[in-house]
Scaffold this motif. Sequence first.
Motif, PDB file in Angstrom:
ATOM      1  N   GLY A  81       0.823  -1.206   0.000  1.00 35.88           N
ATOM      2  CA  GLY A  81       0.000   0.000   0.000  1.00 35.88           C
ATOM      3  C   GLY A  81       0.855   1.254   0.000  1.00 35.88           C
ATOM      4  N   ARG A  82       0.197   2.382  -0.072  1.00 36.96           N
ATOM      5  CA  ARG A  82       0.898   3.661  -0.115  1.00 36.96           C
ATOM      6  C   ARG A  82       1.617   3.908   1.213  1.00 36.96           C
ATOM      7  NH1 ARG A  82       0.633   6.431  -5.250  1.00 36.96           N
ATOM      8  NH2 ARG A  82      -0.739   5.033  -6.427  1.00 36.96           N
TER       9      ARG A  82
ATOM     10  N   ASP B  92       3.642   6.853   3.419  1.00 39.56           N
ATOM     11  CA  ASP B  92       3.936   8.283   3.581  1.00 39.56           C
ATOM     12  C   ASP B  92       5.356   8.399   4.143  1.00 39.56           C
ATOM     13  OD1 ASP B  92       4.156  10.935   4.347  1.00 39.56           O
ATOM     14  OD2 ASP B  92       2.069  11.097   4.976  1.00 39.56           O
TER      15      ASP B  92
ATOM     16  N   THR C 174      11.697   0.751  -1.975  1.00 35.49           N
ATOM     17  CA  THR C 174      10.428   0.953  -2.664  1.00 35.49           C
ATOM     18  C   THR C 174      10.511   0.364  -4.067  1.00 35.49           C
ATOM     19  OG1 THR C 174       9.874   2.943  -1.422  1.00 35.49           O
ATOM     20  CG2 THR C 174       8.826   2.671  -3.565  1.00 35.49           C
TER      21      THR C 174
ATOM     22  N   ASP D  49       4.757   2.007  -6.014  1.00 40.54           N
ATOM     23  CA  ASP D  49       4.085   2.886  -5.051  1.00 40.54           C
ATOM     24  C   ASP D  49       3.338   2.091  -3.992  1.00 40.54           C
ATOM     25  OD1 ASP D  49       5.021   5.087  -6.391  1.00 40.54           O
ATOM     26  OD2 ASP D  49       3.169   5.442  -7.525  1.00 40.54           O
ATOM     27  N   ASP D  50       3.060   0.823  -4.266  1.00 43.09           N
ATOM     28  CA  ASP D  50       2.287   0.002  -3.333  1.00 43.09           C
ATOM     29  C   ASP D  50       3.063  -1.211  -2.811  1.00 43.09           C
ATOM     30  OD1 ASP D  50      -0.236   1.473  -3.486  1.00 43.09           O
ATOM     31  OD2 ASP D  50      -0.307   0.768  -5.547  1.00 43.09           O
TER      32      ASP D  50
ATOM     33  N   HIS E 238       6.710  -2.144  -0.740  1.00 41.06           N
ATOM     34  CA  HIS E 238       7.907  -1.643  -0.072  1.00 41.06           C
ATOM     35  C   HIS E 238       8.441  -2.699   0.903  1.00 41.06           C
ATOM     36  CE1 HIS E 238       6.094   2.298  -1.200  1.00 41.06           C
ATOM     37  NE2 HIS E 238       4.975   1.737  -0.726  1.00 41.06           N
TER      38      HIS E 238
END
Length: 222
Positions: free
Chosen positions: A48-49, A51, A127, A130-131, A133
Amino acid sequence: RWPQPGAMTSSASGTSPASPAQRRMYAVCALQDDTTAYNLAVTHRVDGRLDFDRLRTVFATLVQRHEQLRTSFHLECGSLVQRVHAEVPDVVTVRRVTAEQALARLEAEPAPFDLAQAPLIRVEVLTITDDEHHLCVDMHHIIGDQQSLAILSDDLATALAGGDLGPAPLPYADYVAALERSQAAGRFDEDVAFFTDLLGDDLPRLELPVDTTPADPATFAG
């Protein structure tokens, strides 16, 4: 019988004696230059994203909360001391990598730590998309153990969720000071005498079966 520190508080920075366990760890590392045998590493897959700015902020909060994450070690007049720094560099790095590069990084040996340079913890975010990591945390054993990693993981989860971390834990330097006072007061004399008597005679040689010849010199491989 653990020493009780009482109502003590530590400043955000300062120099104090290292604990007996830290002195032993420092000596072993000094005999094996650039060893990574005492790196404690844990990796979390994050889907998932993510931050990154918030992650940096949270880790900065945790580094301020736990003094050992801001501690370095130095020999002064022949004695090992731990120095808590008021501030240390950002512990988080973010790398954009391919899946193959991430796998190679996860399987590689960790980099050694310089015990005279705080912080003795690294956080690396690999990473892939984007989803997708990998969150890699690497900490030297001289500032913590597996329980420390568990506490850090719990604090990280709580802080990322916006929860209250509660009161700051007892500074480790305060525990070491209490330990030294207990030793000076003779609280451990009975224990030392017990084990000195128990181990005083010649101990039998422990013979363990082996199927390989030990490496010379000894290594931590396998």
